[in-house]
Design an enzyme around this catalytic site. Structure first.
Site, short mmCIF file in Angstrom:
data_model
loop_
_atom_site.label_atom_id
_atom_site.label_comp_id
_atom_site.label_asym_id
_atom_site.label_seq_id
_atom_site.Cartn_x
_atom_site.Cartn_y
_atom_site.Cartn_z
CB CYS A 1 -0.94 -0.01 1.19
SG CYS A 1 -2.02 -1.46 1.25
CG HIS B 1 -3.33 3.02 2.13
ND1 HIS B 1 -3.87 2.58 0.94
CD2 HIS B 1 -3.39 1.97 2.99
CE1 HIS B 1 -4.24 1.32 1.07
NE2 HIS B 1 -3.97 0.94 2.31
CG ASN C 1 -6.85 -1.36 1.31
OD1 ASN C 1 -6.10 -1.03 0.40
ND2 ASN C 1 -6.40 -1.74 2.50
#
Length: 334
Positions: A123, A259, A290
């Site tokens: 990520c 993020h 996500n």
């Protein structure tokens, strides 16, 4: 006689020139996830802030999604594809070890013969790619760099895992990085904590399939509480360091694009950083889920497209995830 090597001549500074994103057509609401786990829409929303996510169809491959996002970023930047000198793709969901998917994307986007390679930084991958692109532009090894974060995490989702089944989405985000007359990408604060590698990981290594053909397909799993505590308490410190390194005070910030892991993490970081209400905060996770390496450029693209942020705004970016790894920097939005 010792020969004198001529140094590369790079730009004084680098900037993000254009951004583009792609979200798959299929929208998956929480109700569909609930067919596989014992939970509720209320629980998922309260724990993650996620209501829907996009999952890719058969034709929405890592390459196809990347090309859509890259095309928009190149058009937004105002340069021609053949001017791109390097292509960096961050992904953990391209299942061929070699060749790098970046080479295929570079060819199909019309970039000619640029340097092209993949990176794996979970990520934080977009932040890693952005930093390398900036250094390439200022170091003289490239004038224009295409950076892509792309994931098909639906391929790595265990729908029976109550802790992660609802988290992940698919998509691609891209930016073009090029020369600038003034600082527009600040110093990076990045690093890794390998002692925490087990907190987010792939369940089964690929080589296991050589001997055990009946093993379930790999998925991403995580220790939710450990990851949450690390993100909330440690990553806020990294974000603050990035602000300090860039010489930007919280009250001078226009936009915060973390993020898109979890709404609770985002809200906690905003509180810890003491960001004023005037700062626009990306909360794309609610409808996108996500998307790992794609989450920051996707959120950036949406903020600009909706007018929630504008060109020239000062934005704090921070990515963090499997590794554990992180990368934070302050940028001027394209």
């Amino acid at each position: 006689m010792t020969a004198k090597i001529k140094p590369a001549k790079g730009a004084a500074y680098a900037r993000i020139m254009g951004v583009g994103g792609y979200r798959p057509v299929r929208v998956v609401p929480n109700e569909e996830i609930l067919k596989h786990i014992d939970s509720s829409d209320e629980w998922i929303r309260s724990r993650s802030g996620i209501a829907t996510r996009h999952w890719a169809g058969p034709d929405e491959t890592v390459t196809a999604m990347s090309l859509e996002a890259a095309g928009k970023a190149i058009a937004d930047s105002g340069i021609a594809p053949e001017q791109i000198d390097a292509v960096i793709v961050s992904t953990v969901s391209h299942f061929k070890q070699t060749p790098a998917v970046a080479t295929e994307i570079a060819h199909k986007v019309g970039a000619g013969r640029p340097a092209a390679f993949d990176i794996s930084a979970g990520c934080a991958g977009f932040g890693y790619g952005l930093t390398m692109a900036k250094d390439m532009v200022t170091g003289g090894s490239a004038e224009y760099v295409l950076v892509i974060g792309v994931e098909r995490l639906s391929d790595l989702t265990d729908l029976e895992d109550r802790a992660t089944a609802f988290l992940f989405g698919d998509g691609a985000g891209a930016v073009v990085v090029g020369p600038s007359k003034e600082p527009a990408i600040g110093p990076v604060v990045w690093g890794s904590e390998g002692d925490k590698a087990e907190t987010i990981k792939q369940t089964v290594a690929w080589d296991v399939y050589r001997e055990e053909t009946d093993v379930r397909f790999p998925a991403i799993t995580q220790e939710g509480q450990a990851v949450f505590r690390w993100a909330v308490f440690e990553m806020a410190k990294i974000a603050q360091r990035a602000l300090d390194e860039a010489g930007v005070a919280p009250e001078d910030l226009d936009v915060f694009i973390p993020h898109q892991a979890n709404m609770r993490i985002i809200d906690s970081m905003v509180k810890t950083l003491k960001l004023p209400d005037s700062v626009t905060v990306a909360r794309d996770v609610e409808t996108t889920g996500n998307t790992s390496a794609a989450s920051i450029p996707l959120a950036m693209e949406r903020l600009l497209a909706t007018g929630a942020a504008k060109s020239g705004d000062t934005a704090l970016l921070i990515g963090f995830g499997a590794g554990l790894v992180y990368a934070a920097t302050v940028v001027t939005l394209p």
